[in-house]
Enzyme design. Sequence first.
Site, PDB file in Angstrom:
ATOM      1  N   GLU A   1       0.980  -1.289   0.493  1.00 15.94           N
ATOM      2  CA  GLU A   1      -0.387  -0.116   0.016  1.00 15.94           C
ATOM      3  C   GLU A   1       1.097   0.856   0.124  1.00 15.94           C
ATOM      4  O   GLU A   1       0.841   2.213   1.031  1.00 15.94           O
ATOM      5  CB  GLU A   1      -0.492  -0.045   1.352  1.00 15.94           C
ATOM      6  CG  GLU A   1      -1.627  -0.887   0.793  1.00 15.94           C
ATOM      7  CD  GLU A   1      -2.445  -1.375   2.183  1.00 15.94           C
ATOM      8  OE1 GLU A   1      -2.395  -0.737   3.507  1.00 15.94           O
ATOM      9  OE2 GLU A   1      -3.893  -2.124   2.308  1.00 15.94           O
TER      10      GLU A   1
ATOM     11  N   GLU B   1      -5.477 -11.159  -1.272  1.00 17.88           N
ATOM     12  CA  GLU B   1      -7.202 -10.648  -0.712  1.00 17.88           C
ATOM     13  C   GLU B   1      -8.075 -11.112  -0.622  1.00 17.88           C
ATOM     14  O   GLU B   1      -8.632  -9.927  -0.557  1.00 17.88           O
ATOM     15  CB  GLU B   1      -6.369  -9.407   0.253  1.00 17.88           C
ATOM     16  CG  GLU B   1      -5.408  -9.042   0.697  1.00 17.88           C
ATOM     17  CD  GLU B   1      -4.770  -8.026   1.512  1.00 17.88           C
ATOM     18  OE1 GLU B   1      -5.869  -6.983   2.136  1.00 17.88           O
ATOM     19  OE2 GLU B   1      -3.484  -7.852   1.856  1.00 17.88           O
TER      20      GLU B   1
HETATM   21  C1  GLA Z   1      -5.346  -4.123   4.286  1.00 23.72           C
HETATM   22  C2  GLA Z   1      -3.704  -5.108   4.391  1.00 23.72           C
HETATM   23  C3  GLA Z   1      -4.109  -6.703   5.254  1.00 23.72           C
HETATM   24  C4  GLA Z   1      -5.263  -6.215   6.202  1.00 23.72           C
HETATM   25  C5  GLA Z   1      -6.474  -5.687   5.818  1.00 23.72           C
HETATM   26  C6  GLA Z   1      -7.813  -5.484   6.094  1.00 23.72           C
HETATM   27  O1  GLA Z   1      -5.338  -5.151   3.509  1.00 23.72           O
HETATM   28  O2  GLA Z   1      -3.098  -6.061   3.523  1.00 23.72           O
HETATM   29  O3  GLA Z   1      -3.051  -7.046   5.617  1.00 23.72           O
HETATM   30  O4  GLA Z   1      -4.767  -5.446   7.376  1.00 23.72           O
HETATM   31  O5  GLA Z   1      -5.990  -4.653   5.111  1.00 23.72           O
HETATM   32  O6  GLA Z   1      -7.892  -6.623   7.357  1.00 23.72           O
END
Ligand code: GLA
Length: 370
Positions: A179, A287
């Site tokens: 990020e 994710e």
């Molecule tokens: C982001 C992070 C993850 C997690 C999510 C929320 O996507 O990369 O590790 O913390 O937020 O759970």
Amino acid sequence: MIMTGLFCACGNGEGKKGETVSPSAVGTEASATSLKDVFKNYFTVGVAINTWQLSDPKDSALIQKHFNSCTMENEMKPENVLDWEASKSTSNEMPAINKVNLEKVLKLASSNGLKLRGHTLIWHNQTPDWLFCKNYDPEAGYVDKKTMLTRMESYIEQVITYCESTYPGVVYAYDVVNEAVGDAGNEFRSDSTWYEIIGEEYFEKAFEYARKYGKDKVKLFYNDYNEYDVKKANFITAQVKKLAEKGYIDGVGMQSHWTMDDPEVDMIEFAIEKYATIPGMEIQLTEIDMHNNDDSEASLALQADRYKEIFEMLVTLKKENRANITNVTFWGLNDGVTWLTNFRKETSYPLLFDADNNPKPVLQSLLSIK
Ligand code: GLA
């Protein structure tokens, strides 16, 4: 949106093209096949977990059945890997890591037959502020750029070297930076202490160090959210391309936090193909979840359809060599352990299993993909 029929809201027991719904597929996890087998010719299938789930016999049986990759939801994040007490007593610029915690993660993953995505090395979140401070004292103000680069290199070296030397091959990929791009999508985010102290250069340096210590034994990824946004995808592509030209990166991690209607499937496809224009890049969906605040039969059927449509698109991209997708990872095993319920401030049903590990319609719809 097309209904799969297998779990259509009408519940008439008739599947698409006349298939009959097996009642045993609903309510208990009795499917004859598994996600990792269904997708074995295309990509590995992962799940985000916590170590307590690997110690729980029911959770670990389900994890072992369907998945061949895992990501620790929290336990490999800097706040859980760094050791403040031990760092304070170091006389140099090597922040100390908690090898006991790391060992536990590596041992459990490996004894459950799972490979690990190392998530994450450098992030603005879940990283303790003391890491950036003089003498690791949170009251003492930030160190200078040179010191912070030394600490960054040391942290990356210690984590990668420890994992590789104790459990070789178990961690197969790292989200080296998570990020780094701001929400406007066209610049690095400035609310990261890494950025504040080091400047933009922190991004490339993290990958340079990760490559130096990981060599070709682990795959190095840049991971982000809203990764399907055209502006953000263009910016990420430009940054990653520069790293790729230096041989510092292997892939792009697309977080893939979806809702029931956003993003549209062709936006995801467009972004994947954009990242795939960078020579040699792997793409992983790191994710995956799909926020849904409605667990009615009709809504879960729509969710199953949308998941299926997206996964069929992924398989097509892979089959047609349009993108080298190598892993998909669900962000949680079941609806009882999703971050979204807190984040959205309403109960969310985003995953493949309900809170009791019963398969939801989406499981069967993904298992039916050829
Ligand atoms: C982001 C992070 C993850 C997690 C999510 C929320 O996507 O990369 O590790 O913390 O937020 O759970």
